[in-house]
Design an enzyme around this catalytic site. Structure first.
Site, PDB file in Angstrom:
ATOM      1  N   ILE A  15     -19.014  10.183  -6.614  1.00 32.15           N
ATOM      2  CA  ILE A  15     -20.397   9.108  -5.652  1.00 32.15           C
ATOM      3  C   ILE A  15     -21.518   9.163  -4.517  1.00 32.15           C
ATOM      4  CG2 ILE A  15     -19.698   7.334  -5.225  1.00 32.15           C
ATOM      5  CD1 ILE A  15     -17.565   6.885  -5.926  1.00 32.15           C
ATOM      6  N   THR A  91      -7.887  11.288  -0.461  1.00 34.20           N
ATOM      7  CA  THR A  91      -6.979  11.038  -0.686  1.00 34.20           C
ATOM      8  C   THR A  91      -5.425  12.075  -0.102  1.00 34.20           C
ATOM      9  OG1 THR A  91      -6.683  11.529  -2.730  1.00 34.20           O
ATOM     10  CG2 THR A  91      -7.744   9.416  -1.748  1.00 34.20           C
ATOM     11  N   GLN A 146      -2.714  -1.028  -2.701  1.00 34.83           N
ATOM     12  CA  GLN A 146      -2.328   0.204  -3.887  1.00 34.83           C
ATOM     13  C   GLN A 146      -0.917   0.716  -3.431  1.00 34.83           C
ATOM     14  OE1 GLN A 146      -3.284   0.512  -7.539  1.00 34.83           O
ATOM     15  NE2 GLN A 146      -1.611   1.987  -7.706  1.00 34.83           N
ATOM     16  N   GLY A 148       1.834   3.358  -2.708  1.00 39.26           N
ATOM     17  CA  GLY A 148       1.813   4.584  -2.499  1.00 39.26           C
ATOM     18  C   GLY A 148       0.222   4.947  -1.894  1.00 39.26           C
ATOM     19  N   GLN A 149      -0.425   4.341  -1.616  1.00 38.69           N
ATOM     20  CA  GLN A 149      -1.930   4.440  -0.958  1.00 38.69           C
ATOM     21  C   GLN A 149      -1.381   3.712   0.479  1.00 38.69           C
ATOM     22  OE1 GLN A 149      -5.228   4.020  -3.514  1.00 38.69           O
ATOM     23  NE2 GLN A 149      -4.930   6.432  -3.696  1.00 38.69           N
ATOM     24  N   TYR A 152      -4.994   4.823   2.887  1.00 42.76           N
ATOM     25  CA  TYR A 152      -6.211   4.950   1.944  1.00 42.76           C
ATOM     26  C   TYR A 152      -6.325   3.393   1.479  1.00 42.76           C
ATOM     27  CZ  TYR A 152      -9.372   5.221  -1.372  1.00 42.76           C
ATOM     28  OH  TYR A 152     -10.814   4.976  -1.914  1.00 42.76           O
ATOM     29  N   GLY A 183     -14.531  -0.031  -7.722  1.00 48.41           N
ATOM     30  CA  GLY A 183     -12.930   0.602  -8.532  1.00 48.41           C
ATOM     31  C   GLY A 183     -12.952   1.420  -9.195  1.00 48.41           C
ATOM     32  N   TYR A 184     -12.520   1.515 -10.716  1.00 50.15           N
ATOM     33  CA  TYR A 184     -12.468   2.900 -10.552  1.00 50.15           C
ATOM     34  C   TYR A 184     -12.995   3.435 -11.755  1.00 50.15           C
ATOM     35  CZ  TYR A 184      -7.418   2.464  -9.100  1.00 50.15           C
ATOM     36  OH  TYR A 184      -5.811   2.412  -8.743  1.00 50.15           O
TER      37      TYR A 184
END
Length: 246
Positions: A15, A91, A146, A148-149, A152, A183-184
């Site tokens: 990005i 992450t 999210q 597991g995050q 983050y 987003g993703y």
């Protein structure tokens, strides 16, 4: 549009590279930071082959001292920083009950503390000159959370809290401060995820596809012109309709 000096942190990533190219196409003089010199120089050479000249400054944005030093190096090469894109991020995923203090601190340091570390050395100059553009690159997961995050999501949500406070403090100085929440996106990191997992992600996106780094870069570029001067403290969600909160 007047040519400005722009610093994009984490600009050598997927990005980040697109943001660097977008700002350069808009006529700005762009710089980014690097930690690995060999990788940074190879990335710089590749962009030069594409006709994009980018200044480099070494430094870890998680360190206040290194962040200030890299800002001063950019100023030495190009002049005062007028556009700042806080894009650097990492992450260290884990469910919270198994997360270590190191995993938490690494993510908060690079993703959130970096906003202070890099913005602090440039904000007074922007206020003196009565012009500035600051954009945080947050995440859909800072909006919706999210699994597991926790680290983050906390950092990315904190980035927008930083945005709206800084926007209030600096609006009368001609400085806009905004957030883009991707987003993703089809970066190398996401494309390395097993195809069946990616397919499950895409199935949750109303547009039916992953986003592109170029689409995020366009969203960042939207805030740059003088015509966008009345937009500050905003969060621009760029997620294909996956999350439509206010």
């Amino acid at each position: 549009m007047q040519s400005r000096v722009a610093l994009v942190t984490g600009g050598t990533g997927g990005i980040g590279t697109s943001i660097v190219k977008q700002l350069a196409r808009m006529g700005h003089r762009v710089a980014t930071n690097f930690r690995d010199e060999a990788k940074g120089l190879a990335w710089q050479a590749q962009l030069r082959d594409e006709g994009v000249d980018v200044a480099l400054a070494q430094g870890d944005v998680a360190s206040p001292e290194q962040a200030e030093a890299l800002v001063r190096e950019v100023e030495r090469q190009l002049g005062p920083v007028e556009i700042l894109i806080n894009n650097a991020g990492i992450t260290r995923d884990s469910t919270f009950h198994k997360m270590t203090a190191q995993q938490w601190n690494d993510v908060i340091g690079t993703n959130l503390n970096s906003c202070f570390n890099v913005t602090r050395p440039v904000i007074e100059g922007m206020r003196d000159r009565k012009w500035g553009r600051i954009v945080q690159i947050a995440s859909i997961n800072g909006q919706k959370g999210q699994y597991g995050q926790a680290n983050y999501a906390a950092a990315k949500a904190g980035m927008h809290g930083f945005t709206i406070s800084l926007a209030q403090e600096n609006a009368k100085f001609g400085i806009t401060v905004n957030t883009v929440s991707p987003g993703y996106i089809g970066t190398d990191m996401v494309m390395a995820v097993p195809e069946e997992v990616r397919n499950k992600i895409v199935a949750q996106i109303p547009t039916g596809r992953l986003g592109t780094p170029e689409e995020i870069a366009y969203a960042v570029g939207f805030f740059m012109p003088d015509e966008a001067a009345w937009i500050t403290g905003a969060n621009l969600s760029a997620n294909g309709g996956q999350y439509m909160g206010w």
